[in-house]
Scaffold this active site. Structure first.
Site, PDB file in Angstrom:
ATOM      1  N   SER A   1      -3.085   1.890  -6.517  1.00 16.87           N
ATOM      2  CA  SER A   1      -2.163   2.825  -7.181  1.00 16.87           C
ATOM      3  C   SER A   1      -1.426   2.257  -8.388  1.00 16.87           C
ATOM      4  CB  SER A   1      -1.112   3.325  -6.186  1.00 16.87           C
ATOM      5  OG  SER A   1      -1.690   4.168  -5.240  1.00 16.87           O
TER       6      SER A   1
ATOM      7  N   LYS B   1      -2.145   3.718 -11.626  1.00 16.27           N
ATOM      8  CA  LYS B   1      -1.584   5.009 -12.018  1.00 16.27           C
ATOM      9  C   LYS B   1      -0.637   4.878 -13.204  1.00 16.27           C
ATOM     10  CE  LYS B   1      -1.777   7.397  -7.483  1.00 16.27           C
ATOM     11  NZ  LYS B   1      -2.663   6.543  -6.685  1.00 16.27           N
TER      12      LYS B   1
ATOM     13  N   TYR C   1     -11.506   8.086 -11.336  1.00 18.24           N
ATOM     14  CA  TYR C   1     -10.315   7.788 -10.531  1.00 18.24           C
ATOM     15  C   TYR C   1     -10.599   6.675  -9.518  1.00 18.24           C
ATOM     16  CZ  TYR C   1      -6.506   8.417  -7.192  1.00 18.24           C
ATOM     17  OH  TYR C   1      -5.444   8.201  -6.342  1.00 18.24           O
TER      18      TYR C   1
ATOM     19  N   TYR D   1       5.961   4.633  -3.716  1.00 21.78           N
ATOM     20  CA  TYR D   1       5.659   5.686  -2.742  1.00 21.78           C
ATOM     21  C   TYR D   1       6.964   6.351  -2.286  1.00 21.78           C
ATOM     22  CZ  TYR D   1       1.172   3.271  -2.795  1.00 21.78           C
ATOM     23  OH  TYR D   1       0.007   2.682  -3.179  1.00 21.78           O
TER      24      TYR D   1
ATOM     25  N   VAL E   1      -1.925  -0.071  -2.455  1.00 24.74           N
ATOM     26  CA  VAL E   1      -2.264  -0.437  -1.078  1.00 24.74           C
ATOM     27  C   VAL E   1      -3.177  -1.657  -1.009  1.00 24.74           C
ATOM     28  CG1 VAL E   1      -1.883   1.831  -0.078  1.00 24.74           C
ATOM     29  CG2 VAL E   1      -4.146   1.249  -0.987  1.00 24.74           C
TER      30      VAL E   1
END
Lengths: 305, 305, 305, 305
Positions: free
Chosen positions: D61, D64, D189, D241, D259
């Site tokens: 992540s 992102k 992605y 998160y 993660v």
């Protein structure tokens, strides 16, 4: 029929071990988990009963169906349904969420707590006392039992631990679905939940709905045919908490349960059924009681679908 | 009965003006909003019909009840209900939310899209072609109409604009409720929705369920009694989208509607009913069609509660 | 700086036309939609101000940040955060839903109503009167304004129409996040919301947070550095209702708004800002006020990211 | 600084025992739970590092934030924010619910999966290959590491088990937030998530954001100041998160975790930080890594609030 009842009682007694008595108020914890009883009264007024069918317990959510009938008799139906919906909620009985996410913010139906608090607020009477008396009188007539009364220990316990219902009631007031004094409405709601009955009383109520409102002994009418049908419809779509759909598939009769351990069921044109078994499954239904009704359905054609 | 149907058709034609034909796929927009028809077939196989009862339209969600029957005949019931629930959802038919918030993540019931995609995936067959043929054959037998087929324009339209159903299907696969190739499952799902019927066909299906699976003409059985009861139960608790509860209160019969404008209803032991009226209310039910069934219920005792 | 303020006031006055004054209580409706003012106090204690910066209005949700500071000074931090969370909620300020769907059922953060009712309950005092006096005294010290008091018309109005907050409070009590008498807690909550301030007062509070708790005039400390940081952090993540994220992206400074039309902002090490503009956008933030802060950020480097 | 890092590494190594490596794809399970490393690069380009700071892991992540920067450089900002929101979601990173319940149905922000799938779809390129190359090139420039590449085992694993992301993507397409071929978007992605980095690479990215886009070695600009600020803002409000709020309170710096066990943090005007520790807490953040940053904050003034 008596043999069938003896049989299903024996077969299903073991299921009590898989359930738990309600514990959210201290008074309910006192119930004996192994108690189990069932009573059937048929259209000819014949009574069949086994087990702990004369044991007293509090009616809890089963009262929602009777108070709904009163609300529909005390008010225009359109008015009632402008304050409470007709749809199954898909959520637990004490859920608040839908009051916020629903387009209408209206309680989904009169069988969940929020909806029953609304129907309770619609009972007519000039004073809280008169409303309470009218309610008790209605329960006495429909059970044909003049000894029906309130268990005040349970009532007090409900009242003290009733903050979740209190929260709902204030939200309902905020959104215009309840008028008047919230504590008075809740007081009547907690009292209605604390009415003491036995399985025989419940069977009598079920029979009354099964005969579309006509007393089988004297032919008198207490509830109109249409109101009886409406109550039974809500019992099918929302009567067994969020296991209503499963119960409809497996048994297929109108039924309403309460966390006191009771189930009141009605087989149109045939019989009323009362069940007592305080060991509950996770959704709040009598675990052995539900199993008994499933087995009854396998031996006697009661499924309405 | 014929007079009653003429009467309720005339009385309710005006309601089409308050609804809209489905617009989510271009093909459905072509429907004529004012069309209205109803057909009843009773246990003696007598047919009563008025209005546009021979107009073809796509069956849409009504197919969910027939595919459920197939899934229950092709698999162990326990297996089916390990993949799809039995509870009304309280949400719109195409809602995804409960797939996430439910404890089980299981689709609530087989009458919402998510649940019907699951039951579709349970239809047996060695190839997609065989599954499609078995499905069509089943629809032909249950409608007693060998001309039943797929409207390929609607099917293609559904397939192109089916990303919401595609999203559900992938989520269901992710959570273990669907196995196999998602596009194949969806293809069969879109085809089932695109089957063309008329109100007469729907009445025939309803009659079949009303007689617990026995063909009134030749006494043959297509669906077992228990599966018929289950299908009718789901029709009552979840058949009319999120207006199922209201329909149960107002009409009180098993019914399943589709956004093509059809309603298939079944009065146990009495009759099957097919309705066509493509002007829909906001929840996706035929607006004039629902009104006709309400009026029918006021003139003929069909309420099962 | 004074020129910049004059400029952004003129440029943004027109936006008031796109907003509405709060209407949920009658008293707030009396505000003049076109009022607009801004005040800045810098680290050297220089004051810049234009427009209606001396107009009185009720502080409303801005008080949440000050009461949070008090709660953190009156209690162990761990205890405070065992009763209220630290996460943005993603929902409107008066949402109840997350209290039910959250794993913990804890209010998400102290900047939404549910969380602020909890922090209010954590203010110490031997009696409701003492708590109220301590709270008012704290507001007076932090604004350096001994005239700070409660607008009793607004307070009464809040109290009468506060059933949604009442519902939340009972739910919080039910779930163990508030102890004690709910009406007393709510009374203090409604009073805190009804404190009257002007933009100058808000700028003073903002400056106090900007200097990490040190009074720029006399060097005295009212709030500890860590508590100042915590309050500013919550202002960034949750201070502008469910537009906090957007405000952080567009302006990038800690800010807290109230439906009375105020915004209190703090630029660490630089300045405090007070804004008044009662025309609100849909999320409850001053529409012209927010635009002024956006423009200020384009002309002066205040973004902390 | 080196001593501080040695110290906090030793102190916090034990926390790995309280966490678990990610298990949702087989490849990630291979990580060694006890690995722990941290690397800091300050404005003077001085590098401090201890532990497993050269161990490779997949960025997950954390990508992102970089893809967000690319999307904001490849498109008008208004266009980007018409497709993805700016608000913290209050829900887990892979939640679908808000896509349905939000008024706009738009993904809440670019730091949750749904939002990052949208920003990925906004990367420009004439072909999937060109988009992938542009993305990799951007990662190489920003990490100043030409060896940056994709871990194809992880990528394949992500792709096979990516049905939940697939579901989101189809829903986003259905609602108009993604155009084009879904499998192509998802492929890019999954590739972005599978880029291999070490803590040194992450510190370099963090430094780049800390200097507002200027390379400290050669003074070149890769990302504009405003985009750097926006990325850091989203890191604060949504980077960790659904523990972002807690991290902001406890540490108070922009940070983004993955993660794979990485955390990339940025202290404006001061330093970039890279952390690796694959034992995760329940919300998906490196458990010992987060603790190290908390301890760092106690010893060095890095809090931006």
């Amino acid at each position: 029929m008596q043999d069938i009842l003896n049989d299903i009682l024996q077969t299903n007694k073991k299921y009590a071990n898989y359930g738990q008595v309600a514990t959210y108020i201290p008074e309910l914890k006192k119930a004996r988990r192994d108690d189990l009883g069932i009573c059937i009264i048929d259209k000819e007024n014949k009574i069949y009963a086994v087990g702990d069918y004369e044991k007293k317990f509090t009616i809890q959510s089963i009262s929602k169906s009777i108070v709904l009938a009163m609300a529909l008799m005390d008010n225009e139906w359109e008015y009632v349904f402008s304050k409470v919906g007709m749809e199954p909620s898909g959520d637990p009985f004490n859920s608040i969420m839908k009051l916020e996410t629903n387009d209408t913010k209206k309680p989904c139906n009169p069988m969940i707590n929020a909806g029953a608090i609304v129907t309770t607020s619609l009972i007519k009477g000039d004073s809280p006392q008169e409303k309470e008396e009218r309610m008790l009188e209605f329960f006495r007539r429909i059970t044909k039992n003049n000894n029906i009364g309130i268990n005040y220990d349970v009532y007090k316990s409900e009242k003290i631990s009733g903050d979740r219902n209190r929260a709902m009631a204030y939200l309902l007031k905020n959104d215009g679905f309840i008028n008047g004094n919230i504590e008075e409405v809740l007081d009547l709601y907690f009292k209605q939940c604390s009415i003491e009955v036995d399985a025989l009383d419940l069977a009598r109520i079920g029979l009354h709905l099964a005969t579309y409102g006509i007393d089988v002994e004297n032919g008198e009418r207490i509830i109109s045919e249409n109101v009886c049908r409406m109550v039974k419809t809500f019992m099918v779509t929302c009567g067994m908490y969020d296991a209503s759909g499963e119960f409809a598939i497996k048994v297929g009769i109108p039924a309403k349960s309460g966390v006191g351990g009771g189930i009141m069921a009605s087989v149109p044109n045939k019989m009323g059924i009362g069940v007592y078994g305080p060991a509950l499954d996770k959704k709040g239904n009598s675990i052995a009681g539900t199993k008994m009704l499933e087995d009854l359905g396998k031996k006697v054609q009661i499924n309405i679908f």
